[in-house]
Design an enzyme around this catalytic site. Sequence first.
Site, PDB file in Angstrom:
ATOM      1  N   ARG A  58       0.824  -1.223   0.000  1.00 51.81           N
ATOM      2  CA  ARG A  58       0.000   0.000   0.000  1.00 51.81           C
ATOM      3  C   ARG A  58       0.847   1.257   0.000  1.00 51.81           C
ATOM      4  O   ARG A  58       0.438   2.297  -0.509  1.00 51.81           O
ATOM      5  CB  ARG A  58      -0.948  -0.040   1.205  1.00 51.81           C
ATOM      6  CG  ARG A  58      -1.688   1.247   1.424  1.00 51.81           C
ATOM      7  CD  ARG A  58      -2.961   1.142   2.257  1.00 51.81           C
ATOM      8  NE  ARG A  58      -2.949   0.209   3.344  1.00 51.81           N
ATOM      9  CZ  ARG A  58      -2.340   0.391   4.522  1.00 51.81           C
ATOM     10  NH1 ARG A  58      -1.631   1.473   4.737  1.00 51.81           N
ATOM     11  NH2 ARG A  58      -2.426  -0.522   5.459  1.00 51.81           N
ATOM     12  N   TYR A 113     -16.437  20.782 -12.535  1.00 56.54           N
ATOM     13  CA  TYR A 113     -16.909  19.436 -12.862  1.00 56.54           C
ATOM     14  C   TYR A 113     -18.012  19.063 -11.863  1.00 56.54           C
ATOM     15  O   TYR A 113     -17.816  19.176 -10.651  1.00 56.54           O
ATOM     16  CB  TYR A 113     -15.701  18.501 -12.750  1.00 56.54           C
ATOM     17  CG  TYR A 113     -15.942  17.040 -12.982  1.00 56.54           C
ATOM     18  CD1 TYR A 113     -16.416  16.568 -14.203  1.00 56.54           C
ATOM     19  CD2 TYR A 113     -15.638  16.109 -11.990  1.00 56.54           C
ATOM     20  CE1 TYR A 113     -16.597  15.213 -14.415  1.00 56.54           C
ATOM     21  CE2 TYR A 113     -15.806  14.752 -12.201  1.00 56.54           C
ATOM     22  CZ  TYR A 113     -16.292  14.313 -13.404  1.00 56.54           C
ATOM     23  OH  TYR A 113     -16.462  12.969 -13.615  1.00 56.54           O
ATOM     24  N   ASP A 185      -8.195  21.834 -11.304  1.00 52.24           N
ATOM     25  CA  ASP A 185      -8.433  20.601 -12.049  1.00 52.24           C
ATOM     26  C   ASP A 185      -7.875  20.872 -13.440  1.00 52.24           C
ATOM     27  O   ASP A 185      -8.473  21.599 -14.236  1.00 52.24           O
ATOM     28  CB  ASP A 185      -9.942  20.299 -12.074  1.00 52.24           C
ATOM     29  CG  ASP A 185     -10.258  18.987 -12.787  1.00 52.24           C
ATOM     30  OD1 ASP A 185      -9.459  18.554 -13.636  1.00 52.24           O
ATOM     31  OD2 ASP A 185     -11.323  18.406 -12.489  1.00 52.24           O
ATOM     32  N   LYS A 210      -8.400  10.188 -18.355  1.00 50.58           N
ATOM     33  CA  LYS A 210      -8.582  10.839 -19.645  1.00 50.58           C
ATOM     34  C   LYS A 210      -7.323  10.694 -20.498  1.00 50.58           C
ATOM     35  O   LYS A 210      -7.042   9.637 -20.997  1.00 50.58           O
ATOM     36  CB  LYS A 210      -8.965  12.310 -19.419  1.00 50.58           C
ATOM     37  CG  LYS A 210     -10.127  12.485 -18.420  1.00 50.58           C
ATOM     38  CD  LYS A 210     -11.466  12.070 -18.989  1.00 50.58           C
ATOM     39  CE  LYS A 210     -12.553  11.893 -17.944  1.00 50.58           C
ATOM     40  NZ  LYS A 210     -12.857  13.048 -17.124  1.00 50.58           N
TER      41      LYS A 210
HETATM   42  C1  LIG Z   1     -13.715  13.020 -15.925  1.00 49.33           C
HETATM   43  C2  LIG Z   1     -13.304  14.170 -15.113  1.00 49.33           C
HETATM   44  C3  LIG Z   1     -12.976  14.006 -13.770  1.00 49.33           C
HETATM   45  C4  LIG Z   1     -13.162  12.699 -13.042  1.00 49.33           C
HETATM   46  O1  LIG Z   1     -12.314  11.691 -13.472  1.00 49.33           O
HETATM   47  P1  LIG Z   1     -12.710  10.151 -13.204  1.00 49.33           P
HETATM   48  O2  LIG Z   1     -11.438   9.449 -13.431  1.00 49.33           O
HETATM   49  O3  LIG Z   1     -13.796   9.826 -14.170  1.00 49.33           O
HETATM   50  O4  LIG Z   1     -13.171  10.059 -11.780  1.00 49.33           O
HETATM   51  C5  LIG Z   1     -12.526  15.112 -13.094  1.00 49.33           C
HETATM   52  N1  LIG Z   1     -12.408  16.322 -13.680  1.00 49.33           N
HETATM   53  C6  LIG Z   1     -12.723  16.513 -14.959  1.00 49.33           C
HETATM   54  C7  LIG Z   1     -12.570  17.867 -15.552  1.00 49.33           C
HETATM   55  C8  LIG Z   1     -13.195  15.460 -15.711  1.00 49.33           C
HETATM   56  O5  LIG Z   1     -13.565  15.674 -16.979  1.00 49.33           O
END
Ligand SMILES: *Cc1c(COP(=O)(O)O)cnc(C)c1O
Length: 394
Positions: A58, A113, A185, A210
């Site tokens: 971990r 988001y 973000d 992403k």
């Molecule tokens: C998709 C997304 C997230 C979340 O990511 P996950 O891996 O799906 O939890 C956070 N911020 C933005 C801008 C996103 O498009």
Amino acid sequence: MSKKPKTPIKPDTLLAHAGRDSELSHGFINPPVYHASTLLFASAEDQVAHRSRYQYGRRGTPTTEALEDALTALEGEGCAGVALLPSGLAAITTALLAVVGAGDHILVTDSVYRPTRTFCDGILKRMGVETTYYDPLIGADIAKLFRPNTRAVFTESPGSQSFEMQDIPAIAKVAHDRGALVLTDNTWASPLYYRAFEKGVDLSIQAGTKYIGGHSDIMFGCVAANAKALPALKDFVYTLGLCVGPDDMFLALRGLRTLSVRLRRHHESGLAIARWLEARPEVLRVMHPALESDPGHAIWKRDFTGACGLFSIVLKPVSQQAVYAFMNELALFGIGYSWGGFESLVISFDCDEYRTATTWAPGGPTLRFHVGLEDPADLIADLERGFAVFNATK
Ligand SMILES: *Cc1c(COP(=O)(O)O)cnc(C)c1O
């Protein structure tokens, strides 16, 4: 890094070399994927003194270390380290929890988001943390919203779905003068196209699901932090017991190697299709900050070095039925959430369902596109077929 480069290296070179320790991998290029919990110590004395490079699955393996090193190197100047999380949303919630406590107040952009908002309005509220949403275009005027207990400002630029550009350097100056931390973000631009730490950000979040993953096959997130924010972040992640599975870490590192070439293609194809859509009679407006016509273009030009394949459009007022007929006709744009993979996507959305600090009145139905790695000419032909059905339906 396998061998230390003798001159400063550019990001593309770094992506090919960072996080590689040939000694640890017995000379092989890629790190081994350690499926591991227990580590055996050499002796009772070593166990009691925790004398070993690694301690427990971990707490990290050579696979963890390779990915962390590569991500830290990619963030560059100002980044002291990263924490790896099992999803982008987990990275957002962990970063926020690491910096706030009961009685604190935070400022969050109204263009955030949506699941970030759900977390603030639910769990953070229950914990005694108050959230004020602010206009993403507020800039230095954010000073008016500060209270003595404001601990953090959460930014996201461009905004989710609506693509407003934020003046993060101006916001960061105000926040730092008042002792607050700045989170962002940075999933849309990635550290390649937005150098968050140079812009005054303290904690920079990636939904690695992403573009870092890039192939729609992993869930992954990370938070990069500067020296001021890293100790509390790391401590929080360890204490909560959060860790990422070894195969997903391996795929994230593999994705990083090609991030730059993929993003360049997403940028070029995305912009080409955004321009094509902008010229269509059915389209009222395209929300893409790299377009000269976009209200956020000046900030994009000043602060960013590229764009990804994600943007939105506003259609001229038309029946819902025509919008659905358009989406259903598309064969190369799948209808689905998430983005950042090799494939093109489209979704229909409405920010009016959740905005509280600003009014969302785009003037027509809205769609978000992710432009993938396909040939843009094929994507345009697909959109053309979609518009033919759209026009026959409206
Ligand atoms: C998709 C997304 C997230 C979340 O990511 P996950 O891996 O799906 O939890 C956070 N911020 C933005 C801008 C996103 O498009």
